[in-house]
Scaffold this motif. Structure first.
Motif, PDB file in Angstrom:
ATOM      1  N   ARG A   1       2.334  -1.161   5.591  1.00 31.67           N
ATOM      2  CA  ARG A   1       0.950  -0.690   5.492  1.00 31.67           C
ATOM      3  C   ARG A   1       0.014  -1.808   5.031  1.00 31.67           C
ATOM      4  O   ARG A   1      -1.141  -1.882   5.449  1.00 31.67           O
ATOM      5  CB  ARG A   1       0.871   0.498   4.528  1.00 31.67           C
ATOM      6  N   VAL A   2       0.511  -2.674   4.138  1.00 33.58           N
ATOM      7  CA  VAL A   2      -0.315  -3.798   3.681  1.00 33.58           C
ATOM      8  C   VAL A   2      -0.613  -4.743   4.838  1.00 33.58           C
ATOM      9  O   VAL A   2      -1.759  -5.180   5.029  1.00 33.58           O
ATOM     10  CB  VAL A   2       0.389  -4.542   2.527  1.00 33.58           C
TER      11      VAL A   2
ATOM     12  N   ARG B   1      -8.118  -3.425   0.065  1.00 37.44           N
ATOM     13  CA  ARG B   1      -7.918  -3.488  -1.388  1.00 37.44           C
ATOM     14  C   ARG B   1      -7.574  -2.126  -1.987  1.00 37.44           C
ATOM     15  O   ARG B   1      -7.154  -2.058  -3.142  1.00 37.44           O
ATOM     16  CB  ARG B   1      -9.172  -4.028  -2.063  1.00 37.44           C
ATOM     17  N   SER B   2      -7.731  -1.056  -1.232  1.00 40.65           N
ATOM     18  CA  SER B   2      -7.442   0.283  -1.751  1.00 40.65           C
ATOM     19  C   SER B   2      -6.040   0.771  -1.377  1.00 40.65           C
ATOM     20  O   SER B   2      -5.687   1.905  -1.684  1.00 40.65           O
ATOM     21  CB  SER B   2      -8.478   1.283  -1.243  1.00 40.65           C
ATOM     22  N   ILE B   3      -5.248  -0.077  -0.740  1.00 41.35           N
ATOM     23  CA  ILE B   3      -3.899   0.336  -0.330  1.00 41.35           C
ATOM     24  C   ILE B   3      -2.983   0.341  -1.554  1.00 41.35           C
ATOM     25  O   ILE B   3      -2.796  -0.680  -2.214  1.00 41.35           O
ATOM     26  CB  ILE B   3      -3.341  -0.614   0.753  1.00 41.35           C
ATOM     27  N   ILE B   4      -2.394   1.504  -1.871  1.00 40.40           N
ATOM     28  CA  ILE B   4      -1.513   1.676  -3.028  1.00 40.40           C
ATOM     29  C   ILE B   4      -0.260   2.414  -2.580  1.00 40.40           C
ATOM     30  O   ILE B   4      -0.329   3.343  -1.769  1.00 40.40           O
ATOM     31  CB  ILE B   4      -2.218   2.474  -4.149  1.00 40.40           C
ATOM     32  N   ARG B   5       0.875   1.996  -3.105  1.00 38.02           N
ATOM     33  CA  ARG B   5       2.155   2.650  -2.761  1.00 38.02           C
ATOM     34  C   ARG B   5       2.198   4.060  -3.353  1.00 38.02           C
ATOM     35  O   ARG B   5       1.921   4.252  -4.530  1.00 38.02           O
ATOM     36  CB  ARG B   5       3.333   1.825  -3.291  1.00 38.02           C
ATOM     37  N   GLN B   6       2.563   5.037  -2.525  1.00 34.77           N
ATOM     38  CA  GLN B   6       2.653   6.428  -2.955  1.00 34.77           C
ATOM     39  C   GLN B   6       4.002   6.699  -3.614  1.00 34.77           C
ATOM     40  O   GLN B   6       4.964   5.938  -3.431  1.00 34.77           O
ATOM     41  CB  GLN B   6       2.469   7.376  -1.759  1.00 34.77           C
TER      42      GLN B   6
ATOM     43  N   GLU C   1      -1.781 -15.387   1.008  1.00 33.51           N
ATOM     44  CA  GLU C   1      -2.242 -15.202  -0.365  1.00 33.51           C
ATOM     45  C   GLU C   1      -2.776 -13.786  -0.591  1.00 33.51           C
ATOM     46  O   GLU C   1      -2.455 -13.139  -1.594  1.00 33.51           O
ATOM     47  CB  GLU C   1      -3.336 -16.230  -0.661  1.00 33.51           C
ATOM     48  N   ASN C   2      -3.572 -13.292   0.362  1.00 33.77           N
ATOM     49  CA  ASN C   2      -4.134 -11.949   0.214  1.00 33.77           C
ATOM     50  C   ASN C   2      -3.073 -10.868   0.367  1.00 33.77           C
ATOM     51  O   ASN C   2      -3.117  -9.835  -0.321  1.00 33.77           O
ATOM     52  CB  ASN C   2      -5.247 -11.733   1.241  1.00 33.77           C
ATOM     53  N   LEU C   3      -2.119 -11.064   1.267  1.00 31.62           N
ATOM     54  CA  LEU C   3      -1.027 -10.093   1.417  1.00 31.62           C
ATOM     55  C   LEU C   3      -0.226  -9.971   0.131  1.00 31.62           C
ATOM     56  O   LEU C   3       0.107  -8.865  -0.317  1.00 31.62           O
ATOM     57  CB  LEU C   3      -0.108 -10.510   2.576  1.00 31.62           C
ATOM     58  N   LEU C   4       0.105 -11.108  -0.488  1.00 32.38           N
ATOM     59  CA  LEU C   4       0.893 -11.104  -1.721  1.00 32.38           C
ATOM     60  C   LEU C   4       0.119 -10.441  -2.863  1.00 32.38           C
ATOM     61  O   LEU C   4       0.671  -9.627  -3.609  1.00 32.38           O
ATOM     62  CB  LEU C   4       1.273 -12.534  -2.096  1.00 32.38           C
ATOM     63  N   GLU C   5      -1.172 -10.777  -3.000  1.00 33.38           N
ATOM     64  CA  GLU C   5      -1.977 -10.204  -4.077  1.00 33.38           C
ATOM     65  C   GLU C   5      -2.079  -8.687  -3.960  1.00 33.38           C
ATOM     66  O   GLU C   5      -1.944  -7.963  -4.950  1.00 33.38           O
ATOM     67  CB  GLU C   5      -3.374 -10.828  -4.060  1.00 33.38           C
ATOM     68  N   GLN C   6      -2.301  -8.190  -2.731  1.00 28.93           N
ATOM     69  CA  GLN C   6      -2.436  -6.735  -2.569  1.00 28.93           C
ATOM     70  C   GLN C   6      -1.099  -6.023  -2.763  1.00 28.93           C
ATOM     71  O   GLN C   6      -1.051  -4.908  -3.288  1.00 28.93           O
ATOM     72  CB  GLN C   6      -3.010  -6.409  -1.185  1.00 28.93           C
ATOM     73  N   PHE C   7      -0.012  -6.647  -2.368  1.00 30.09           N
ATOM     74  CA  PHE C   7       1.306  -6.048  -2.569  1.00 30.09           C
ATOM     75  C   PHE C   7       1.598  -5.908  -4.061  1.00 30.09           C
ATOM     76  O   PHE C   7       2.092  -4.872  -4.521  1.00 30.09           O
ATOM     77  CB  PHE C   7       2.383  -6.901  -1.894  1.00 30.09           C
ATOM     78  N   ILE C   8       1.283  -6.948  -4.833  1.00 27.87           N
ATOM     79  CA  ILE C   8       1.558  -6.912  -6.277  1.00 27.87           C
ATOM     80  C   ILE C   8       0.655  -5.897  -6.979  1.00 27.87           C
ATOM     81  O   ILE C   8       1.109  -5.129  -7.825  1.00 27.87           O
ATOM     82  CB  ILE C   8       1.362  -8.317  -6.889  1.00 27.87           C
ATOM     83  N   SER C   9      -0.627  -5.870  -6.614  1.00 31.19           N
ATOM     84  CA  SER C   9      -1.557  -4.980  -7.310  1.00 31.19           C
ATOM     85  C   SER C   9      -1.384  -3.523  -6.916  1.00 31.19           C
ATOM     86  O   SER C   9      -1.688  -2.622  -7.701  1.00 31.19           O
ATOM     87  CB  SER C   9      -3.001  -5.408  -7.021  1.00 31.19           C
ATOM     88  N   GLY C  10      -0.870  -3.259  -5.719  1.00 32.53           N
ATOM     89  CA  GLY C  10      -0.748  -1.871  -5.266  1.00 32.53           C
ATOM     90  C   GLY C  10       0.655  -1.333  -5.209  1.00 32.53           C
ATOM     91  O   GLY C  10       0.855  -0.200  -4.758  1.00 32.53           O
ATOM     92  N   VAL C  11       1.648  -2.094  -5.684  1.00 28.98           N
ATOM     93  CA  VAL C  11       3.034  -1.660  -5.547  1.00 28.98           C
ATOM     94  C   VAL C  11       3.349  -0.474  -6.440  1.00 28.98           C
ATOM     95  O   VAL C  11       4.323   0.245  -6.225  1.00 28.98           O
ATOM     96  CB  VAL C  11       3.994  -2.833  -5.849  1.00 28.98           C
TER      97      VAL C  11
END
Length: 438
Positions: A107-108, A91-96, A123-133
């Protein structure tokens, strides 16, 4: 299958990755069960084999079953997994800044490897990609479009956005933002009085700043017939204006003989730096106050130098008023493989601008000029511009140092000349001199 290389397991290789590749090798080469143990042992480096031998001691690895050897390798070399910790990391993965959408989605996916999401993986891959993009426009589009249900679908939209961003940057590159100070050659602008002029088109009043070139008084222009200097005759150009007015063309030409700064070729110091001196007005009117040596090049009044960074020659604009070193995106792309770009929260502004520049990040690197080397922090500007070398870094490299500025030439005013020549004609009364005619 003869000639097929056996996967290897050495330092820097994950045990799970090695075992997965080994299973693929067995499948492709149709390996018999009796040969799996010897092939596994052949794929171990000398150090890994010795460790495995100690793990199964006193038995010999060749005498242990294949599944038991796999379990021993996984137990020893595998990383213990805590499910809650793995979910927190995911959940802490964020695009630099500067990271592509493709690299971010890799990375996700990697972060979800040990989370055991099961049927809810997509579902979890999509949610983390959207929140950390870390892209406001893309996050909004993904959130609003309910048809996007997988990470693959989100990547299609991200690819389109990335192409549009690239086109926008290419267009913006045709009019680059130059990160440098601007010097006003005419000196500091005076605080002129203002008057209101009617805007006949919109019926609004706007404030304009004007001054008369003839008499140097605010509130009217040189063409105004009420100007008291229109009837006067200048001793230099015979035009109608007061002495010392900017309206006088000959006075301008005479003043232009006063140089702002010169370089004395014969006044070289032991380290090869040539001293520049100038009048006090030169210090006030120009941004760069420094001594210039053989390492600097003056092109149209702008000091530049060539420095070495990671073995690559980089041209800098040396600015005595800059407090940070700035590189543009094009130069960073050349140095990309030699540095580690870190995110930055520092805001940099171009001269006279209110909006901060868009920064990609920062990094530390040694910069060298001739025999001098210093470690400095460089900020990467997302655009095409001049590379900027700060005053502190340039001074550490011996490119310039502040010098005492002395007057080269001055022009005495007409008033002082008359007072010096005819002192008996003037009497001091309070704070003023009064002319006495007899």
């Amino acid at each position: 299958m003869a000639g097929l290389p056996i996967p290897t397991f050495d330092d820097g290789t994950e045990v799970d990755s090695f075992l997965e590749r080994l299973e693929c090798y067995f499948a492709v080469s149709s390996t018999e069960n009796a040969k799996k143990v010897p092939i596994l042992l052949m794929g171990l480096s000398a150090g890994r084999y010795q460790t495995l031998r100690d793990l199964v001691s006193p038995a010999v690895p060749q005498s242990v079953g294949y599944d038991d050897l796999k379990l021993s390798l996984q137990s020893h070399f595998g990383e213990p997994r805590n499910m809650r910790l793995e979910h927190t990391r995911f959940r802490s993965i964020i695009r630099q800044n500067g990271e592509s959408f493709t690299d971010f989605q890799i990375r996700v996916r990697k972060g979800a490897r040990y989370c055991n999401f099961g049927d809810r993986l997509d579902e979890n891959l999509l949610e983390q990609f959207i929140s950390g993009v870390n892209h406001s426009g893309l996050s909004k589009k993904h959130t609003e479009d309910t048809r996007i249900t997988t990470l693959a679908g989100a990547m299609e939209v991200a690819g389109t956005v990335q192409l549009l961003d690239g086109d926008s940057r290419a267009i913006a590159a045709t009019t680059p933002n130059v990160v440098a100070r601007v010097a006003h050659k005419g000196g500091a602008i005076s605080n002129y009085n203002t008057f209101s002029a009617s805007n006949t088109r919109k019926g609004q009043k706007t404030s304009k700043t004007v001054t008369c070139f003839r008499c140097s008084k605010p509130g009217h222009v040189a063409s105004d017939t009420s100007c008291p200097a229109r009837s006067k005759i200048c001793n230099h150009c015979k035009e109608g204006h007061f002495a010392g007015s900017r309206f006088c063309r000959k006075a301008k030409n005479k003043k232009s003989t006063t140089v702002n700064a010169i370089a004395d070729d014969n006044a070289a110091t032991p380290d090869g730096i040539t001293t520049m001196t100038g009048s006090p007005s030169a210090v006030d009117n120009f941004s760069h106050e420094f001594t210039v040596g053989h390492r600097l090049t003056l092109g149209k009044g702008t000091p530049t130098c060539t420095a070495s960074m990671a073995g690559i020659s980089v041209t800098f604009l040396v600015d005595s008023g800059a407090v940070d070193n700035v590189l543009d995106r094009q130069t960073y792309d050349i140095l990309r493989n030699s540095v580690v770009l870190q995110p930055t929260t520092k805001k940099l502004f171009a001269y006279g601008q209110c909006a901060p520049l868009r920064m990609l990040g920062q990094f530390n690197l040694n910069v060298s000029v001739d025999s001098k080397t210093v470690n400095a922090t460089f900020y990467v500007f997302d655009g095409i511009a001049c590379n900027l070398l700060s005053a502190a870094t340039a001074s550490s490299l011996g490119l310039f140092c502040l010098t005492n500025v002395s007057s080269l030439s001055t022009e005495a005013s007409l008033e002082s000349v008359v007072k010096d020549k005819y002192p008996g004609c003037f009497l001091k009364k309070g704070m003023r001199f009064v002319c006495v005619l007899t």
